[in-house]
Design a protein around this motif. Structure first.
Motif, mmCIF file in Angstrom:
data_model
loop_
_atom_site.group_PDB
_atom_site.id
_atom_site.type_symbol
_atom_site.label_atom_id
_atom_site.label_comp_id
_atom_site.label_asym_id
_atom_site.label_seq_id
_atom_site.Cartn_x
_atom_site.Cartn_y
_atom_site.Cartn_z
ATOM 1 N N LEU A 272 -39.140 -7.601 37.955
ATOM 2 C CA LEU A 272 -38.325 -6.840 37.083
ATOM 3 C C LEU A 272 -38.543 -7.283 35.597
ATOM 4 C CD1 LEU A 272 -35.731 -6.140 39.959
ATOM 5 C CD2 LEU A 272 -36.980 -4.812 38.886
ATOM 6 N N VAL A 273 -38.116 -9.265 35.885
ATOM 7 C CA VAL A 273 -37.737 -8.996 33.880
ATOM 8 C C VAL A 273 -38.890 -9.268 33.487
ATOM 9 C CG1 VAL A 273 -36.591 -11.665 33.233
ATOM 10 C CG2 VAL A 273 -36.402 -10.670 35.371
ATOM 11 N N PRO A 274 -40.051 -8.900 33.619
ATOM 12 C CA PRO A 274 -41.122 -8.682 32.323
ATOM 13 C C PRO A 274 -40.764 -7.566 32.194
ATOM 14 C CG PRO A 274 -41.812 -10.111 33.883
ATOM 15 C CD PRO A 274 -40.536 -10.014 34.674
ATOM 16 N N TYR A 275 -40.781 -6.333 32.450
ATOM 17 C CA TYR A 275 -40.915 -5.416 32.617
ATOM 18 C C TYR A 275 -39.409 -4.727 31.004
ATOM 19 C CZ TYR A 275 -40.463 0.051 32.026
ATOM 20 O OH TYR A 275 -40.015 0.797 31.527
ATOM 21 N N LEU A 276 -38.086 -5.508 32.082
ATOM 22 C CA LEU A 276 -37.603 -5.486 30.676
ATOM 23 C C LEU A 276 -38.020 -6.037 29.196
ATOM 24 C CD1 LEU A 276 -34.605 -5.604 33.537
ATOM 25 C CD2 LEU A 276 -34.729 -3.762 32.119
ATOM 26 N N ALA A 277 -38.325 -7.660 29.755
ATOM 27 C CA ALA A 277 -38.501 -8.510 28.028
ATOM 28 C C ALA A 277 -39.349 -7.299 27.420
ATOM 29 C CB ALA A 277 -38.709 -9.610 28.772
ATOM 30 N N SER A 278 -39.834 -7.072 28.319
ATOM 31 C CA SER A 278 -41.582 -6.243 27.113
ATOM 32 C C SER A 278 -40.840 -5.152 26.694
ATOM 33 C CB SER A 278 -42.853 -5.624 28.538
ATOM 34 O OG SER A 278 -42.711 -7.087 28.526
ATOM 35 N N PHE A 279 -39.854 -4.468 27.711
ATOM 36 C CA PHE A 279 -40.236 -3.276 26.828
ATOM 37 C C PHE A 279 -38.248 -3.570 25.119
ATOM 38 C CE2 PHE A 279 -35.939 -0.624 26.804
ATOM 39 C CZ PHE A 279 -35.888 0.902 25.992
ATOM 40 N N LEU A 280 -38.524 -4.401 25.618
ATOM 41 C CA LEU A 280 -36.786 -4.959 24.840
ATOM 42 C C LEU A 280 -37.662 -5.663 23.358
ATOM 43 C CD1 LEU A 280 -34.544 -6.731 26.916
ATOM 44 C CD2 LEU A 280 -34.074 -4.699 25.103
ATOM 45 N N MET A 281 -38.875 -6.518 23.240
ATOM 46 C CA MET A 281 -39.754 -5.942 22.478
ATOM 47 C C MET A 281 -40.487 -4.691 21.808
ATOM 48 S SD MET A 281 -41.450 -10.240 23.970
ATOM 49 C CE MET A 281 -42.433 -9.974 22.795
ATOM 50 N N VAL A 282 -41.055 -4.590 22.358
ATOM 51 C CA VAL A 282 -40.667 -3.550 20.670
ATOM 52 C C VAL A 282 -39.885 -1.814 20.687
ATOM 53 C CG1 VAL A 282 -43.387 -2.802 22.199
ATOM 54 C CG2 VAL A 282 -41.527 -1.648 23.029
ATOM 55 N N CYS A 283 -38.949 -2.475 21.004
ATOM 56 C CA CYS A 283 -38.175 -1.824 20.882
ATOM 57 C C CYS A 283 -37.103 -2.064 19.658
ATOM 58 C CB CYS A 283 -36.199 -1.994 21.324
ATOM 59 S SG CYS A 283 -36.751 -1.105 22.661
ATOM 60 N N ARG A 284 -36.755 -1.241 18.329
ATOM 61 C CA ARG A 284 -36.013 -1.944 17.141
ATOM 62 C C ARG A 284 -34.597 -2.252 17.195
ATOM 63 N NH1 ARG A 284 -38.275 0.592 12.872
ATOM 64 N NH2 ARG A 284 -40.420 2.103 13.189
ATOM 65 N N LEU A 285 -34.269 -3.614 17.657
ATOM 66 C CA LEU A 285 -32.645 -3.986 18.231
ATOM 67 C C LEU A 285 -32.153 -4.513 16.228
ATOM 68 C CD1 LEU A 285 -34.028 -6.398 21.455
ATOM 69 C CD2 LEU A 285 -33.104 -4.354 21.459
ATOM 70 N N PRO A 286 -31.162 -4.541 16.639
ATOM 71 C CA PRO A 286 -30.329 -4.753 15.882
ATOM 72 C C PRO A 286 -30.908 -6.211 15.011
ATOM 73 C CG PRO A 286 -29.197 -4.931 17.592
ATOM 74 C CD PRO A 286 -30.215 -4.461 17.733
ATOM 75 N N LEU A 287 -30.292 -6.447 13.758
ATOM 76 C CA LEU A 287 -30.206 -7.743 13.020
ATOM 77 C C LEU A 287 -31.788 -8.446 12.982
ATOM 78 C CD1 LEU A 287 -27.064 -9.041 14.208
ATOM 79 C CD2 LEU A 287 -27.334 -8.186 12.066
ATOM 80 N N THR A 288 -33.510 -7.624 13.231
ATOM 81 C CA THR A 288 -34.110 -8.353 14.082
ATOM 82 C C THR A 288 -34.363 -9.286 12.101
ATOM 83 O OG1 THR A 288 -34.390 -6.481 14.823
ATOM 84 C CG2 THR A 288 -36.643 -7.790 14.129
ATOM 85 N N LEU A 289 -34.144 -8.585 11.105
ATOM 86 C CA LEU A 289 -34.844 -9.114 10.247
ATOM 87 C C LEU A 289 -33.971 -10.721 10.016
ATOM 88 C CD1 LEU A 289 -35.285 -6.261 7.109
ATOM 89 C CD2 LEU A 289 -37.152 -7.282 8.183
ATOM 90 N N LEU A 290 -32.860 -10.549 10.301
ATOM 91 C CA LEU A 290 -31.737 -11.830 9.802
ATOM 92 C C LEU A 290 -32.575 -13.032 10.608
ATOM 93 C CD1 LEU A 290 -29.456 -13.794 8.553
ATOM 94 C CD2 LEU A 290 -28.525 -12.138 10.601
ATOM 95 N N PHE A 291 -32.717 -12.143 12.417
ATOM 96 C CA PHE A 291 -33.542 -13.546 13.557
ATOM 97 C C PHE A 291 -34.356 -14.269 13.177
ATOM 98 C CE2 PHE A 291 -30.288 -11.178 15.720
ATOM 99 C CZ PHE A 291 -28.957 -12.006 15.585
ATOM 100 N N ARG A 292 -35.213 -13.076 12.496
ATOM 101 C CA ARG A 292 -36.619 -13.280 11.780
ATOM 102 C C ARG A 292 -36.528 -14.690 11.326
ATOM 103 N NH1 ARG A 292 -40.485 -8.386 10.674
ATOM 104 N NH2 ARG A 292 -42.154 -10.219 10.548
ATOM 105 N N ARG A 293 -36.152 -14.676 10.957
ATOM 106 C CA ARG A 293 -35.652 -16.385 10.020
ATOM 107 C C ARG A 293 -35.899 -17.245 10.904
ATOM 108 N NH1 ARG A 293 -35.520 -14.924 4.069
ATOM 109 N NH2 ARG A 293 -35.079 -12.774 4.256
ATOM 110 N N VAL A 294 -34.920 -17.042 12.043
ATOM 111 C CA VAL A 294 -34.321 -18.289 12.135
ATOM 112 C C VAL A 294 -35.430 -18.489 13.844
ATOM 113 C CG1 VAL A 294 -32.828 -19.338 14.521
ATOM 114 C CG2 VAL A 294 -32.509 -17.790 12.031
ATOM 115 N N GLU A 295 -36.494 -16.935 13.521
ATOM 116 C CA GLU A 295 -36.908 -18.177 14.961
ATOM 117 C C GLU A 295 -38.903 -18.930 15.006
ATOM 118 O OE1 GLU A 295 -40.618 -14.333 17.177
ATOM 119 O OE2 GLU A 295 -40.381 -14.628 15.246
ATOM 120 N N PRO A 296 -38.533 -19.425 13.260
ATOM 121 C CA PRO A 296 -39.770 -20.702 13.588
ATOM 122 C C PRO A 296 -38.568 -21.872 14.173
ATOM 123 C CG PRO A 296 -39.953 -19.006 11.546
ATOM 124 C CD PRO A 296 -38.956 -17.952 12.242
ATOM 125 N N TYR A 297 -37.468 -22.035 13.945
ATOM 126 C CA TYR A 297 -37.173 -22.449 14.938
ATOM 127 C C TYR A 297 -36.417 -22.956 16.304
ATOM 128 C CZ TYR A 297 -35.363 -22.433 9.621
ATOM 129 O OH TYR A 297 -35.850 -22.821 8.255
#
Length: 413
Positions: A272-297
């Motif tokens: 169940l979980v991998p499908y939900l994770a894959s679905f969320l990864m291709v969605c336009r989630l809020p604050l994506t541009l802000l969180f992408r600055r933190v992703e390398p950490y």
């Protein structure tokens, strides 16, 4: 039918939701770890909470598997493996060495000379080879989780397994067979391990990998890869994620902590979980541009948070709450991870980008001249990488020798 592949192309790959999903999962895991180390409550005894660590780890592994397959589709085997190890291994080594030679000496209950001569210190360095070790001499002996220095060291061999699996999945037909086939074999191995009761038949680490969170994590990663390779056939209509969430909630609410030792529970979560994770990864989630600055950490935060949480328990205020522990340790891990990224990690990534640009420029001329130039670039890069590895290894061995000599007792003359 709107497919996962269509959403992936429309939303510029997995960049839209990847950062937000991973940040949420890492923060969520830090809070769950704080609940454990502060002994505020026993997660396994609370209805609805007992399954959350397994779900979060499976979701994180699924996102890694999905992204790894996505990167592999646009790169060669050598480039994919080189990039994956160049980015992931240094931060992992940073966490291992920092814990062993900085945090350990500061928090050990033993004398410094005894600490550096203890065999458990050298055994802990086996983490650098991917063999999980959790104990350092005299460190965190009186915590609620005694002698557990870093509980997430077990992710290293699983990440390497996912990386190798993704590297051999280039052709679409074979990639599905390999990823799905390995997932089936892993699930069958878990079921057989449960039938044979390997908890008493083999050592603790192997039992954890085949019956603990290890099995759910590796299944999540493999199924994340499989979903990417069949993305054109996977629907993203809203009702399917809703059904998956309802099924997952039913398992969590109706189940009990005894299921954590059941392979059937791990497999059900992984379905169940991998499908939900894959679905969320291709969605336009809020604050994506802000969180992408933190992703390398995030990798550094994930690897460093647990020992810092234990350190807070060891030397911090008594009866500290979950939020105090999580915020203090998570904040310190974020600072250290950011310092590592800007001092070392970003340089390694920029070298990877420059190498990619060099390959592109080499192929823009004639085919023969481009192939020759690519080979020279790769040969030069390989020599540099080997030289850096040898130099760092010699420095590390020399440092260990000096520490050992300095810690020897003075016998006098």
């Amino acid at each position: 039918m709107q497919s996962l592949g269509h959403a992936l192309r429309r939303n510029d790959g997995d960049k839209r939701g990847r950062a937000t999903l991973r940040l949420f999962l890492v923060v969520f895991l830090i809070v769950l770890q704080s609940i454990e180390v502060t002994d505020s409550t026993n997660l396994a005894a609370v209805r609805g909470l007992w399954a959350l660590p397994s779900i979060a780890l499976c979701g994180l592994a699924a996102s890694l598997g999905f992204s790894a397959a996505h990167r592999r589709a646009s790169s060669t085997w050598r480039t994919f493996m080189s990039d994956g190890l160049r980015v992931a291994y240094p931060v992992y080594a940073f966490a291992v060495l920092g814990t062993a030679f900085v945090l350990g000496p500061l928090f050990t209950n033993e004398a410094r000379a005894t600490y550096f001569r203890d065999g458990r210190l050298f055994a802990y360095l086996l983490n650098l080879l991917g063999w999980p070790q959790y104990e350092l001499p005299g460190v965190f002996e009186f915590n609620d989780l005694p002698r557990m220095v870093n509980a997430v060291m077990w992710v290293a061999p699983l990440y390497l397994a996912l990386l190798v699996t993704a590297s051999v999945t280039s052709r679409r037909r074979w990639s599905v067979i390999i990823a799905a086939g390995l997932a089936i074999i892993t699930a069958l191995a878990a079921l057989i391990a449960q039938v044979l009761d390997l908890n008493t038949a083999v050592n603790e680490q192997v039992s954890f990998l085949v019956q603990g969170d290890g099995i759910g994590t590796i299944l999540g990663g493999l199924l994340g890869m499989t979903i990417y390779h069949v993305r054109e056939r996977v629907s993203v209509k809203p009702r399917y994620p809703v059904v998956a969430v309802v099924a997952l909630a039913a398992i969590v609410v109706a189940g009990h902590p005894g299921w954590l030792s059941s392979a059937f529970f791990r497999i059900a979560i992984a379905l169940l979980v991998p499908y939900l994770a894959s679905f969320l990864m291709v969605c336009r989630l809020p604050l994506t541009l802000l969180f992408r600055r933190v992703e390398p950490y995030l990798a550094g935060v994930f690897l460093l948070s647990f020992p810092l949480q234990q350190a807070m328990i060891d030397r911090g205020p008594e009866h500290q709450g979950v939020l105090v522990n999580a915020i203090a340790a998570g904040g310190a891990a974020l600072v250290l991870a950011a310092a590592y990224w800007h001092a070392i990690g970003r340089w390694l990534v920029s070298r990877r980008v420059r190498s990619s640009h060099a390959d592109d420029q080499a192929t823009s001329g004639s085919v023969l001249r481009g192939i020759g130039r690519i080979r020279r670039i790769r040969r030069t890069t390989a020599i540099k990488n080997v030289a850096i590895t040898v130099v760092m290894g010699c420095l590390f061995i020399g440092m260990m020798a000096l520490i050992y000599i300095a810690s020897l007792p003075d016998t006098g003359t």
